[in-house]
Design a protein around this motif. Structure first.
Motif, PDB file in Angstrom:
ATOM      1  N   ARG B 160      63.195  40.205  37.896  1.00  0.00           N
ATOM      2  CA  ARG B 160      62.553  39.296  36.947  1.00  0.00           C
ATOM      3  C   ARG B 160      61.051  39.279  37.224  1.00  0.00           C
ATOM      4  N   GLU B 161      60.297  39.765  36.284  1.00  0.00           N
ATOM      5  CA  GLU B 161      58.830  39.743  36.391  1.00  0.00           C
ATOM      6  C   GLU B 161      58.340  40.362  37.691  1.00  0.00           C
ATOM      7  N   CYS B 162      58.941  41.472  38.104  1.00  0.00           N
ATOM      8  CA  CYS B 162      58.499  42.121  39.331  1.00  0.00           C
ATOM      9  C   CYS B 162      57.456  43.182  39.025  1.00  0.00           C
ATOM     10  N   ILE B 163      56.657  43.493  40.045  1.00  0.00           N
ATOM     11  CA  ILE B 163      55.703  44.594  39.893  1.00  0.00           C
ATOM     12  C   ILE B 163      56.280  45.769  40.661  1.00  0.00           C
ATOM     13  N   VAL B 164      56.724  46.759  39.920  1.00  0.00           N
ATOM     14  CA  VAL B 164      57.456  47.865  40.517  1.00  0.00           C
ATOM     15  C   VAL B 164      56.687  49.161  40.315  1.00  0.00           C
ATOM     16  N   GLU B 165      56.618  49.970  41.375  1.00  0.00           N
ATOM     17  CA  GLU B 165      56.007  51.282  41.199  1.00  0.00           C
ATOM     18  C   GLU B 165      57.014  52.151  40.461  1.00  0.00           C
ATOM     19  N   ASP B 166      56.663  52.479  39.249  1.00  0.00           N
ATOM     20  CA  ASP B 166      57.634  53.119  38.370  1.00  0.00           C
ATOM     21  C   ASP B 166      57.524  54.633  38.467  1.00  0.00           C
ATOM     22  N   LEU B 167      58.510  55.249  39.146  1.00  0.00           N
ATOM     23  CA  LEU B 167      58.477  56.705  39.311  1.00  0.00           C
ATOM     24  C   LEU B 167      59.392  57.389  38.311  1.00  0.00           C
ATOM     25  N   GLY B 168      59.815  56.632  37.312  1.00  0.00           N
ATOM     26  CA  GLY B 168      60.677  57.232  36.295  1.00  0.00           C
ATOM     27  C   GLY B 168      61.965  56.455  36.140  1.00  0.00           C
ATOM     28  N   CYS B 189      61.450  44.426  33.423  1.00  0.00           N
ATOM     29  CA  CYS B 189      60.047  44.546  33.826  1.00  0.00           C
ATOM     30  C   CYS B 189      59.633  45.992  34.114  1.00  0.00           C
ATOM     31  N   LEU B 190      60.558  46.938  33.967  1.00  0.00           N
ATOM     32  CA  LEU B 190      60.218  48.330  34.251  1.00  0.00           C
ATOM     33  C   LEU B 190      59.652  49.006  33.006  1.00  0.00           C
ATOM     34  N   ASP B 191      58.828  50.017  33.251  1.00  0.00           N
ATOM     35  CA  ASP B 191      58.205  50.698  32.118  1.00  0.00           C
ATOM     36  C   ASP B 191      58.970  51.917  31.629  1.00  0.00           C
ATOM     37  N   SER B 192      59.414  52.733  32.592  1.00  0.00           N
ATOM     38  CA  SER B 192      59.969  54.026  32.189  1.00  0.00           C
ATOM     39  C   SER B 192      61.304  53.899  31.494  1.00  0.00           C
ATOM     40  N   ALA B 193      61.536  54.859  30.626  1.00  0.00           N
ATOM     41  CA  ALA B 193      62.811  54.894  29.918  1.00  0.00           C
ATOM     42  C   ALA B 193      63.899  55.408  30.843  1.00  0.00           C
ATOM     43  N   VAL B 194      65.040  54.730  30.826  1.00  0.00           N
ATOM     44  CA  VAL B 194      66.202  55.227  31.566  1.00  0.00           C
ATOM     45  C   VAL B 194      66.963  56.196  30.657  1.00  0.00           C
TER      46      VAL B 194
END
Lengths: 160, 586
Positions: B160-168, B189-194
């Motif tokens: 919930r509302e985390c800041i995650v280093e998004d590697l994919g 809160c993740l950016d990349s598409a699963v």
């Protein structure tokens, strides 16, 4: 109509109670005794008084009656009725009886009665301070004042 | 009556005692109760991770199954706590992992969680069931993959509302085919598409899935498929709501929504196009919770939507709702308990956003169960607060954020003292309060006098003098957390009320007038408080005692000064000769 076997339960103070098999077998302890063939029709219960045994049997009789009404699945109406009966049952016993019932249910291994009575005590404890709980249940405070302070601080500062 | 219940029976009684409050009382009754209670406590809450050591917690509650921890102070949410301050989950995971592998749940808030940490969790706890991270940071999607692959009994994974280093988006594909126990999944809160096909397979083999919160990258088209696979959902967070769909796709999606018979909570709705809002109408009557804080829905569409939500209890929305939209809430959402209105950042002149104090007044009149309010607004009036207080004496949480610092009552130009007075006087059970706007010391006198149940108080840009702090610390008996920024108070009130600080969880002050000398004195006077100075400009070392400190965080603790401070955090050592140090020197 099948004739149900009758057991005779004998309390510590010599009172005897005739109960149907289905009622008696709600106690896992009695069920095991019977399975292991170590008792005849008379089952002595040396650590339960007649007064308490009366209550245990009252509970077991009610719970058998309800289970045998349906197909094993209680309708929600029957569940509700049973719940109300249980609440009434609890409210009519004093504290001392409650604790003796817990011990009896524990010894006789009657899960539902143990749950009910333990829940009853839990409900008595909820919302009370340690002092109030001690007063209610007549329990002595055997902490040193340092220990008590330490635990209190830990509870307040950390686990609240 | 001498009652000695065997511990097995005591255990059974305690199994019906759930709340920590009650368990804490039970633990103080006598020695045998303390022992039985500590061995049977399953859920442990540690609301300040620095108030106690992990070892002490593990020692006391060896049967712990669920641990909840909070790290950074609340003002971290407003970027007031510098990066690297602390709040590390590692020492806790390490301590539990060694000796107590039966841990099943970890719920962390505002903590730093590394990939190493996540890998340790995956490796140590064979029965691990729930990982809920709120406002956490420090890990990457690789850490998530470690959890996914190893935790074969996983029920909850919520970010919930985390800041995650998004590697994919690969991490999701690591959930094995044998995992069928999932109840809740939140990767919003993740950016990349699963990988969609993997997500669909995961959902379709999760019959117990009740809560699914997707990220923005999940398209509207994909949503339809997922809903068809999980019509039993109780909570749904959609992804982006803005693809251009053809007519057939739209009607299929509409059908999918109408199959969600159990849905109670809806969120997500990024970029929602107005023409798609009617897709939601079929679920509205059942909704108790609606989070539109990411959805730039304009007022007319909001009115249409909300007028269908008669069971709504919780509404989070942006100020695009305007007063008119709040009128619709007032007339349709009679069960409303919690309202949060966030600033959209829309410029008033440009888009004519018309949300004023009147919107909240209207809701307070019409919604009898309203007990929690967070309201960002350009301006407010005393009269409005007086009316709200009169309407809703049952308020438990009132957080008013007038966005312009020092803004007075916009009709009378007076300070907002009288308004807040009405609130604290009328709302006798008020537990949380945030004040804003132009306030004098009088406001704090009122709060000190009436805010007897107040547990958490947030103050920014307010007050005239030290008296403000004195009123609060001496008056608010239940005060537990106090956070203050940019207020002109100084040393006297702090030192005079030092003992009060041990009855509170924490005090945060930034950009105030507390001197370094006062911090030292306070620390020496109160051995059980950690007095930490945050000093990014490195003035503490060289400046005189009278110089003001940037930020100070004071909290009670049984663990002593912490050992993981970064170089910009100083702890005031208890030994006056040692003075100030970065490290806890014995």
């Amino acid at each position: 109509m099948s004739t149900s076997k009758i057991f005779v339960l004998k309390s510590s103070d010599g009172e005897t109670f005739e109960v149907e098999e289905a009622v008696a077998l709600q106690s896992q302890t009695i069920a095991h005794m019977v399975e292991d063939n170590c008792v005849g029709n008379e089952i002595p219960l040396a650590n339960i008084t007649g007064e308490i045994l009366t209550k245990v049997i009252e509970y077991c009789k009610k719970h058998v009656a309800v289970v045998h009404d349906g197909e094993g699945n209680l309708s929600s109406f029957l569940k509700e009725e049973l719940k109300n009966w249980d609440t009434e049952f609890l409210s009519n016993i004093d504290q001392s009886t409650l604790f003796h019932l817990i011990m009896a249910a524990n010894f006789l291994n009657i899960k539902d009665l143990l749950d009910l009575t333990c829940q009853g005590v839990a409900d008595m404890i909820k919302g009370k301070s340690p002092e109030e709980i001690r007063a209610l249940l007549n329990i002595e405070n055997d902490f040193t004042s340092e220990d008590e302070e330490e635990i209190r601080a830990e509870n307040q500062w950390t686990f609240k | 009556m001498d009652l000695r219940l065997p511990s097995k029976v005591l255990e059974h009684i305690f199994s019906f005692v759930d709340s920590n409050e009650d368990r804490n009382s039970v633990s103080l009754v006598c020695k045998s109760w303390f022992e039985t209670e500590r061995l049977t406590r399953k859920r442990v809450f540690v609301r300040n991770c620095y108030a106690v050591t992990p070892a002490a917690v593990a020692r006391r509650f060896p049967g712990m199954r669920s641990l909840t921890l909070k790290g950074k102070p609340h003002f971290a949410d407003y970027n007031l706590v510098p990066d690297g301050w602390g709040g590390y989950a590692w020492p806790w995971v390490e301590a539990m992992g060694e000796k107590y592998p039966a841990l099943e749940e970890l719920r962390l808030k505002r903590m730093v969680v590394t990939d190493e940490c996540l890998e340790k969790i995956a490796a140590s706890f064979k029965e691990f069931k729930a990982l809920v991270l709120t406002s956490c940071e420090g890990f990457s999607t690789d850490g998530l993959a470690a959890i996914a692959v190893a935790c074969s009994n996983l029920r909850e994974l919520e970010l919930r509302e985390c800041i995650v280093e998004d590697l994919g988006g690969d991490w999701l594909s690591y959930f094995p085919e044998t995992l069928t126990s999932l109840v809740s999944l939140d990767f919003s809160c993740l950016d990349s598409a699963v990988k969609l096909s993997d997500l669909e397979r995961l959902v379709s083999r999760s019959p117990h899935l009740k809560s699914l919160k997707l990220n923005r990258a999940v398209s509207l088209d994909a949503l339809g498929n997922l809903l068809r696979l999980a019509p039993q959902l109780v909570e749904l967070g959609t992804g982006s709501f803005s693809d251009k769909l053809n007519q057939e796709a739209v009607s299929k999606l509409s059908q999918a929504f109408s199959e969600l018979k159990e849905l109670k909570s809806l969120s997500g709705l990024w970029d929602v196009l107005p023409e798609y809002i009617p897709l939601l109408y079929s679920v509205c009557p059942g909704l108790t919770s609606l989070n539109l804080s990411y959805a730039t829905v304009q007022m007319p569409d909001l009115v249409e939507l909300l007028s269908r939500c008669s069971k709504l209890e919780k509404l989070w929305v942006m100020d695009l709702i305007e007063d008119k939209g709040l009128e619709a809430v007032a007339s349709s959402c009679k069960e409303l308990r919690e309202l949060r209105v966030f600033p959209s950042g829309a410029d008033v002149d440009e888009t004519n956003v018309a949300m004023t104090e009147q919107g909240l007044v209207t809701v307070s009149e019409a919604c009898p169960n309203l007990e929690s309010v967070l309201y960002f607004c350009a301006q407010f009036t005393n009269a409005a607060m007086v009316t709200i207080a009169k309407n809703r004496p049952n308020l438990k949480c009132f957080r008013l954020c007038v966005m312009e610092p020092f803004a007075p009552d916009h009709k009378t130009q007076q300070p907002l003292d009288e308004g807040f007075k009405a609130i604290v006087e009328s709302c006798k059970d008020l537990q949380r309060l945030s004040v804003s706007g132009l306030l004098t010391d009088k406001a704090f006198e009122y709060i000190g006098t009436h805010g007897k149940k107040l547990r958490m108080l947030s103050i920014a840009f307010a007050g005239d003098s030290d008296l403000m702090l004195h009123h609060l610390l001496s008056g608010c008996e239940s005060l537990n957390k106090l956070e203050i920024r940019d207020c002109p108070f100084g040393d006297t009130a702090l030192l005079e009320n030092a003992a009060k600080l041990e009855t509170m969880r924490s005090l945060w002050m930034s950009s105030c007038c507390v001197s370094f000398g006062a911090c030292k004195l306070l620390s020496q006077k109160m051995p059980k408080l950690n007095v930490e100075v945050i000093d990014e400009q490195h003035l503490t070392e060289t400046g005189p005692d009278s110089s003001p400190v940037e930020k100070i965080y004071i909290y009670r603790t049984l663990a002593g000064p912490r050992v993981d401070m970064p170089e910009f955090v100083w702890t005031i050592h208890k030994n006056p000769e040692i003075g100030v140090s970065h490290l806890a020197i014995e």
